[in-house]
Write a protein that holds these residues in place. Structure first.
Motif, short mmCIF file in Angstrom:
data_model
loop_
_atom_site.label_atom_id
_atom_site.label_comp_id
_atom_site.label_asym_id
_atom_site.label_seq_id
_atom_site.Cartn_x
_atom_site.Cartn_y
_atom_site.Cartn_z
N GLY A 274 0.82 -1.22 0.00
CA GLY A 274 0.00 0.00 0.00
C GLY A 274 0.85 1.26 0.00
O GLY A 274 0.60 2.19 -0.75
N LYS B 27 -8.21 -0.80 3.27
CA LYS B 27 -9.14 0.31 3.26
C LYS B 27 -9.60 0.58 4.67
O LYS B 27 -9.55 -0.30 5.53
CB LYS B 27 -10.34 -0.03 2.36
N ASP C 172 -3.02 -1.20 -1.94
CA ASP C 172 -3.08 -2.62 -1.60
C ASP C 172 -2.96 -2.87 -0.10
O ASP C 172 -3.15 -3.99 0.37
CB ASP C 172 -1.96 -3.38 -2.32
N GLN D 140 -16.24 2.90 -5.64
CA GLN D 140 -17.37 1.97 -5.58
C GLN D 140 -18.68 2.72 -5.46
O GLN D 140 -18.76 3.75 -4.79
CB GLN D 140 -17.24 1.08 -4.35
N GLY E 210 -5.47 8.48 3.55
CA GLY E 210 -5.08 7.61 2.44
C GLY E 210 -4.96 8.32 1.12
O GLY E 210 -4.85 9.54 1.04
N GLY F 202 -15.45 5.47 2.86
CA GLY F 202 -14.40 4.47 2.79
C GLY F 202 -13.16 5.07 2.17
O GLY F 202 -13.20 5.57 1.06
N TRP F 203 -12.04 5.02 2.89
CA TRP F 203 -10.78 5.57 2.38
C TRP F 203 -9.88 4.42 1.98
O TRP F 203 -9.97 3.34 2.54
CB TRP F 203 -10.10 6.42 3.45
N SER F 204 -9.00 4.67 1.04
CA SER F 204 -8.17 3.58 0.54
C SER F 204 -6.69 3.94 0.59
O SER F 204 -6.30 5.09 0.37
CB SER F 204 -8.60 3.30 -0.91
N GLU G 92 -12.77 5.49 -1.52
CA GLU G 92 -13.24 4.19 -2.01
C GLU G 92 -14.75 4.21 -2.13
O GLU G 92 -15.33 3.75 -3.09
CB GLU G 92 -12.78 3.09 -1.04
N TYR G 93 -15.38 4.76 -1.10
CA TYR G 93 -16.84 4.71 -1.07
C TYR G 93 -17.36 5.92 -0.31
O TYR G 93 -16.76 6.39 0.65
CB TYR G 93 -17.29 3.42 -0.38
N GLU H 198 -12.93 -6.47 -0.27
CA GLU H 198 -13.98 -5.56 -0.73
C GLU H 198 -14.81 -5.11 0.46
O GLU H 198 -15.03 -5.87 1.41
CB GLU H 198 -14.88 -6.28 -1.75
N HIS I 156 -9.60 -5.32 4.50
CA HIS I 156 -8.54 -5.71 3.57
C HIS I 156 -9.11 -6.23 2.29
O HIS I 156 -8.44 -6.28 1.28
CB HIS I 156 -7.63 -6.75 4.23
#
Lengths: 460, 177
Positions: free
Chosen positions: A72, B150, B147, B64, B120, B142-144, B124-125, B173, B171
């Motif tokens: 990440g 989240k 890899d 998403q 992040g 949702g933050w990402s 994400e959402y 979805e 980790h």
């Protein structure tokens, strides 16, 4: 040093200094821009990674999740990323460096394990490559559980900075070259005029007054060229006048001398027997001698005037009496030429303060001129009257008149309307000077074929 | 004097270079899908909301859900009027620049009532619905971090302020149910 060299030199000094200051400023800004930005980007990334860790992953053990975390952290970065535990041991490395290395020798790692962001710039111990490393502490519930380290090679950065620096220096050189060429061209526009002037002035010093300066621009130097040209033409003109004067004076002096000598020879051979002839001859010799004397007096007067040595002895002068005396003196000569010389004085003229002899000289000169240029059966009128605060004397004739061109020059010394006419060309010039010394004014108006009017104004 | 012009030109160029004043958008930046009729209202609203954000703010669309729209609507205070949530990148400051702002519509005009920080690399959402089934809608963000995983933040609106309800790491979805 020539003016051109000085001009171009000062241009060059100014532009070199400007370019130099600008270059130094630009190069420093450039270096700051690159290195500072790289450091800032890495620091941002480290901070972002650390804060995300602190928010969401702090509960889990760092070493266990380090492999996932590294993916990440390295997601958005081309830099080498490392995760270190609080003792400085390397847990993960994005370039696959074997773990368990102790990293405490790096200043930035030392800072990070203490809980502060650290930056270190130096050489890679293994490859000697210039690198920049940024470390940021990873915290979980206010305890330091490790650090994240971002490392970038500076090779590319340094070569880019150098490339731009070289470009900047080249541009600076180009600017200097352009300005130098422009300076040369521009300074030539000034120095060419000055060179022309200098050459012309040199020629004039040699005595060549026929040379004229070419006027290039309508600036101060152009005006100077005009002035120089005008001066040269004036000098040429006065030279011409002087030469004419010498030849005409010699001629004038010679005429009465020839006449006197001729009569003396005649009288020597025949004079003793012939009484009337002797009488006539002596008369002529006397009048010719008078003419000579008058001419020499004029020359003397002129040289005195020229040196400013002429003096006026003011005394009370009765103008009516003076005018009558002069007219009486010249009447016989006018009569001989068939010209009527009349006098007209109205009321009694006041007595003024003047130099009688000088005034007489002026009036005789004016009437003499009128007699000379008036044909038989012509008329000369002398009249005078008083005006407020001044006396006006006018000599008016019905003579040949003066052309406008000559009129502008008759008061100039040595000037003669006709170069072959008798006289020195000084009479009017001297008359005007004398009237000026009396604080008066002498004015001439004339119409060709009709006659001339000379007006003298004297203050009472 | 030409040297003067050169100097002035050089100075202006330097200023321009240093200031980096308003570099125009690149061609790539200007490519956008045309507006559909349904999107028109949304577009207008987003333009209104953008005016209320800091000057250099850039809207982020969640990866998403919500069909990639950069505004999420939902009624959070139960008054029957939808609130709007905008996630943006604040380019003014250095450091953590992700922020989520909640807007409330009052008398046809939008007002920013609350703002929270994000974490992040990206969003994400973003959505407003009743997560805990208590009858009130919550805000889920949702933050990402790529890899690495989240993080999901859930906020509730109380007295016109967003209050953090829970914080969770994911980790895989996101599973919102």
């Amino acid at each position: 040093m020539g003016i051109q060299k000085r001009l171009v030199g000062s241009y060059l000094v100014v532009i070199c200094l400007t370019v130099l200051i600008l270059e130094i400023f630009l190069v420093f800004s450039l270096r700051y821009y690159y290195f500072h930005n790289i450091e800032r980007i890495l620091m941002n990334q480290a901070e972002l990674s650390a804060s995300f860790f602190q928010q969401y992953f702090a509960d889990e053990d760092l070493e266990k999740q380090s492999e996932r975390l590294l993916k990440g952290f390295a997601n958005n970065s081309d830099a080498q990323v490392q995760i270190i535990d609080p003792s400085g041991r390397l847990l993960q490395d994005s370039t696959g460096l074997p773990g368990n290395n102790i990293m405490m020798k790096f200043v930035d790692v030392q800072e990070a394990v203490k809980g502060l962001p650290g930056v270190w710039k130096g050489e890679d111990p293994a490859t000697q490559e210039a690198i920049l490393a940024v470390s940021y502490p990873l915290k979980a519930n206010d305890t330091i559980v490790g650090g994240v380290r971002f490392i970038t090679s500076l090779t590319e950065t340094i070569s880019t900075v150098n490339q731009i620096t070289v470009l900047l220096i080249c541009v600076g050189m180009l600017v200097i070259a352009i300005v130098t060429i422009l300076g040369l061209v521009l300074s030539r526009t000034i120095t060419r005029s000055i060179k022309d002037l200098k050459q012309a002035a040199d020629q004039m010093t040699e005595g060549n007054f026929s040379i004229r300066v070419h006027k290039r621009y309508r600036d101060e130097l152009g005006t100077l060229a005009d002035t120089l040209n005008m001066m040269a033409s004036r000098i040429t003109k006065s030279e011409q006048l002087k030469n004419d004067f010498i030849s005409s004076v010699s001629h004038e002096l010679r005429t009465p001398l020839t006449s006197i000598k001729g009569w003396i020879i005649t009288l020597k051979s025949n004079g003793v027997d012939n009484k009337p002839l002797l009488h006539d001859g002596l008369d002529i010799i006397e009048s010719e001698s008078d003419r000579l004397t008058r001419m020499v007096d004029e020359l003397l007067d002129f040289s005195k005037l020229d040196n400013g040595r002429i003096t006026i002895h003011f005394e009370p002068v009765d103008l009516t009496e003076l005018i009558q005396r002069i007219v009486r003196q010249l009447a016989p000569r006018a009569a001989r030429q068939g010209i009527s010389l009349e006098i007209q004085t109205g009321e009694a003229l006041p007595t003024i303060q003047a130099d009688e002899n000088r005034l007489k000289q002026v009036l005789i000169n004016l009437i003499d001129n009128s007699i000379k240029f008036t044909s038989p059966s012509g008329r000369i009128l002398v009249h005078a009257y008083t005006a407020p605060r001044k006396v006006v004397i006018i000599v008016e004739d019905t003579g040949s008149g003066i052309t406008d061109e000559d009129l502008n020059n008759v008061l100039q010394k040595f000037y003669k309307g006709d170069q072959h006419a008798s006289g020195s060309g000084l009479g009017l010039a001297i008359s005007e000077q004398i009237i000026k010394l009396h604080h008066g004014e002498l004015r001439i108006t004339s119409t060709v074929g009709k006659g001339t009017i000379v007006q003298i104004e004297l203050p009472v | 004097m030409p040297s003067k012009f050169i100097r002035i030109g050089a100075m202006l160029t330097t200023l321009w270079l240093l200031g980096g004043c308003g570099v125009p958008a690149t061609p790539l930046d200007t490519i956008k899908p045309p507006l559909s009729k349904a999107n028109m209202q949304r577009y207008k609203t987003s333009q209104e909301l953008i005016k209320l954000l800091p000057e250099k703010a850039q809207l982020l669309a969640p990866i998403q859900g919500q069909e990639g729209q950069d505004i999420s609507f939902g009624d959070m205070d139960g008054d029957g009027i939808d609130e709007a949530v905008v996630v943006y990148e604040d380019n003014e400051n250095i450091g953590n620049t992700l922020k989520a702002a909640l807007f409330k519509q009052q008398n046809e005009t939008w007002q920013k009532i609350s703002e929270v920080n994000g974490f992040g690399y990206g969003l994400e959402y973003a959505g407003i619905f009743d997560i805990d089934h208590d009858g009130n809608n919550e805000l889920a963000l949702g933050w990402s971090l790529g890899d690495a995983g989240k993080g999901l933040d859930v906020y509730r609106l109380s007295e016109d302020k967003l209050k953090l309800l829970s914080k969770k790491a994911f980790h895989e979805e996101l599973n919102l149910e």
